[in-house]
Each structure stands twice: as structure tokens, then as C-alpha cells.
Design an enzyme around this catalytic site. Structure first.
Site, PDB file in Angstrom:
ATOM      1  N   HIS A 221       0.846  -1.208   0.000  1.00 27.11           N
ATOM      2  CA  HIS A 221       0.000   0.000   0.000  1.00 27.11           C
ATOM      3  C   HIS A 221       0.880   1.257   0.000  1.00 27.11           C
ATOM      4  CE1 HIS A 221      -3.544   2.495   1.400  1.00 27.11           C
ATOM      5  NE2 HIS A 221      -2.539   3.239   1.846  1.00 27.11           N
ATOM      6  N   GLU A 222       1.826   1.305   0.913  1.00 26.49           N
ATOM      7  CA  GLU A 222       2.665   2.509   1.034  1.00 26.49           C
ATOM      8  C   GLU A 222       3.566   2.688  -0.185  1.00 26.49           C
ATOM      9  OE1 GLU A 222       2.278   4.805   3.233  1.00 26.49           O
ATOM     10  OE2 GLU A 222       0.832   3.701   4.412  1.00 26.49           O
ATOM     11  N   HIS A 225       1.726   4.348  -2.899  1.00 29.21           N
ATOM     12  CA  HIS A 225       1.710   5.811  -2.765  1.00 29.21           C
ATOM     13  C   HIS A 225       2.970   6.422  -3.372  1.00 29.21           C
ATOM     14  CE1 HIS A 225      -1.901   6.314  -0.521  1.00 29.21           C
ATOM     15  NE2 HIS A 225      -1.471   5.862   0.638  1.00 29.21           N
ATOM     16  N   CYS A 232      -7.917   4.633  -3.042  1.00 28.86           N
ATOM     17  CA  CYS A 232      -9.007   4.148  -3.891  1.00 28.86           C
ATOM     18  C   CYS A 232     -10.334   4.352  -3.171  1.00 28.86           C
ATOM     19  CB  CYS A 232      -8.777   2.658  -4.163  1.00 28.86           C
ATOM     20  SG  CYS A 232      -9.955   1.933  -5.309  1.00 28.86           S
TER      21      CYS A 232
HETATM   22 ZN   LIG Z   1      -2.527   5.212   2.302  1.00 32.54          ZN
HETATM   23 ZN   LIG Z   2      -8.345   0.476  -6.265  1.00 34.68          ZN
END
Ligand SMILES: [Zn+2]
Ligand SMILES: [Zn+2]
Length: 304
Positions: A221-222, A225, A232
Site C-alpha cells: 500500500h505505502e 503511494h 481508492c
Molecule cells: Zn494510504
Molecule cells: Zn483500487
């Protein structure tokens, strides 16, 4: 603040996970990726209304479709900056070290990039001014912003797409915060995550998998970014913001079709080849449902 994440520790020496770039070097055109999005949509669940306390019940987010991402002129790991560096920081048990090594392997498959684990740094690199005992809960904590600014930034490798510290220590990001799972600076390409709150990897096999899955979710996830992917708001997706543990556990480690297209464009990945590499990882490590989802995705991509 790009809060959220975890982390861990180390392994002496340097481990490199090379990426097989076979037939993936050029990447797909935006038009081809739009078709991929349509093929995969039926496999993904819409996000729906946030529950009380969820990220979107508190934070206003603009969202970002694939098309909007391309217009945003995203930072991508192309050219010289194409290696993900993992920096173990502090002491790790053998099991925790395995979590770090497996997460590094997974990140290489997820982002189609080489991942290098650097030699472990001792926690003594963190001075007293960047440590504390949590005033409410009593556990020892390390200042995440110090790690990013004073440990990672000064030694950022020139070819780094991202330079990420993993630690077993709990983190806090500054005044008014109790803790963070992790934190990343998109502009500086550095981040830190802790595995402290990811459960006990030395418990049962299921406990180990839970700790590993949480660590991999945060790491991917990070890092997403760092490649200009915003939160999302369309689907249940690894790029959704999470405000608490139950919410992050609810999110899949997979990307929705829109976010997958962004990642494939940014990293020149072939979606089917990527799902095959992920399926291989999940099968080997006992994540049967995740492996099955990869296989269903590959089948959907095969349809004309
Ligand atoms: Zn985030
Ligand atoms: Zn998404």
C-alpha cells in the site's frame, strides 16, 4: 500524512530478489490496459458506504481512476530509479526475519522490480530524543519521522525507487499521535513500517500468515503511494485508506482493476504474468484463497 504500515527487521548480509523481465520490458499501452480493466471488473467488489469509524467516514478523498492517474503525470520507477531497498532496523527474531524476507520477495513480484535487503542497522542509531515510552500504554516507541529524515534520507541509494525501513519497534509520528503502523514520504521516496502491531508470528501457522499478510499489505500500500497512486474509493482494494486494524484486515491485498492498471503502467508489468508470480508465492506460503483469486483473474484475462 501517509500513515499506515508496519515493519520489521533484518537479516545480516544483503539479499536480492531479481525480477524476471521476460517479455515484460515494454509494458502495455493505456488502451490495452483499459481493456484489462473491463475484463477484471466482475471479480471485484464495489466499496459501498463506509462504516462508522472507517477511513472514508472521516477523510474526504478525491479518488483516482486510471485515466486520472495518467493525466496526473505520476512518479514511476522507470529509468535509473528502479530498485526497492528494504532496510531492517533493530533486533528481529528468526521468525520476524522470515517475515521481512518473504515480504521483500512479495514486493518484487507485486511491483515487478528488483528488491534488495540491506544490512541490518542496530536500534542504537536512534538517539534518546527520538524515542519515548508511550504515555498512555507504556510501550517503548521510536519516532517514525526521525527514521525517515535522519536515517534513510542521508543514505538514499541513487537507484532507489523506494527505500523502506522495517522495524519490530512500535512507531509514533509526533505529538498528538499514539502510534502509526508506518509512514511514507512520497516525495522523498522513503518510508518506515513496523511489524509490532501485526500479531505474533511465533504463534500458530495461521498467526504467522496473519502477520505476514498484514506486513505485505502495508508494504505494498505505502509503496503504491510512492508511485503516485492515491487512495481508492471505488472498490475493496489494497489502495483504500484504513483508519483501524479491522478495516485494514477487511481490505484485500489485491488491487482493483483501476489501481492494477496504474501499477502495470507504472512498472511495465504484464497483468497475467504478474498474477502468475503472485499465485506462485501464495501457493508456496499457504494462502489458498489468495492463490485461487489469482487463478480466477488469469482465467478472466484469457477471455476474448
Ligand atoms: Zn494510504
Ligand atoms: Zn483500487
Amino acid at each position: 500524512m501517509f500513515n499506515f504500515l508496519y515493519l520489521y527487521l533484518l537479516a545480516a548480509g544483503i539479499l536480492v530478489f531479481p525480477v524476471l523481465l521476460s517479455a515484460e520490458g515494454a509494458g502495455m499501452s493505456p488502451e490495452a490496459l483499459e481493456k484489462i480493466i473491463e475484463k477484471l471488473r466482475p471479480l471485484h467488489e464495489k466499496l459501498g458506504q463506509p462504516k462508522f469509524g472507517d477511513w472514508l467516514s472521516i477523510h474526504r478523498e478525491p479518488g483516482q481512476t486510471f485515466d486520472e492517474y495518467l493525466r496526473y503525470k505520476p512518479i514511476t520507477p522507470q529509468g535509473k530509479r528502479h530498485v526497492i531497498y528494504v532496510q531492517p532496523l533493530g533486533d528481529f527474531t528468526g521468525t520476524q526475519r522470515r517475515i521481512v524476507t518473504l515480504t521483500a520477495d512479495f514486493m518484487g513480484r507485486y511491483f515487478n522490480l528488483p528488491v534488495e535487503i540491506k544490512e541490518t542497522l542496530p536500534l542504537s542509531v536512534i538517539p534518546a530524543k527520538a524515542r519515548r515510552t508511550n504515555p498512555a500504554w507504556g510501550m517503548k516507541q521510536v519516532l517514525s519521522t526521525y527514521i525517515m529524515e535522519s536515517v534513510l534520507k542521508p543514505s538514499l541509494p541513487k537507484d532507489a525507487a523506494a527505500y523502506i525501513a522495517f522495524t519490530s519497534s512500535d512507531l509514533w509520528p509526533g505529538e498528538d499521535w499514539n502510534f502509526v503502523f508506518g509512514q511514507a514520504s512520497v516525495r522523498e521516496r522513503v518510508g518506515v513500517w513496523s511489524i509490532y502491531r501485526n500479531g505474533d508470528p511465533d504463534g500458530s501457522a495461521a498467526d504467522f500468515r496473519m502477520c505476514l499478510l498484514r506486513t505485505m499489505k502495508t508494504a505494498t500500500h505505502e509503496t503504491g503511494h510512492m508511485f503516485s497512486m492515491l487512495h481508492c474509493i471505488l472498490y475493496q482494494c489494497n489502495m483504500c485508506g484504513s483508519n483501524h486494524r479491522e478495516e485494514s484486515d477487511r481490505r484485500p491485498i489485491f488491487l482493483c482493476p483501476e489501481c492494477l492498471a496504474k501499477l502495470c503502467w507504472a512498472t511495465r508489468s504484464d497483468p497475467a504474468a504478474r498474477y502468475k508470480k503472485l499465485a506462485d508465492f501464495f501457493s508456496k506460503n499457504g494462502f489458498n484463497a489468495e492463490a485461487e483469486f489469482c487463478r480466477r483473474s488469469i482465467q478472466a484475462l484469457d477471455l476474448e
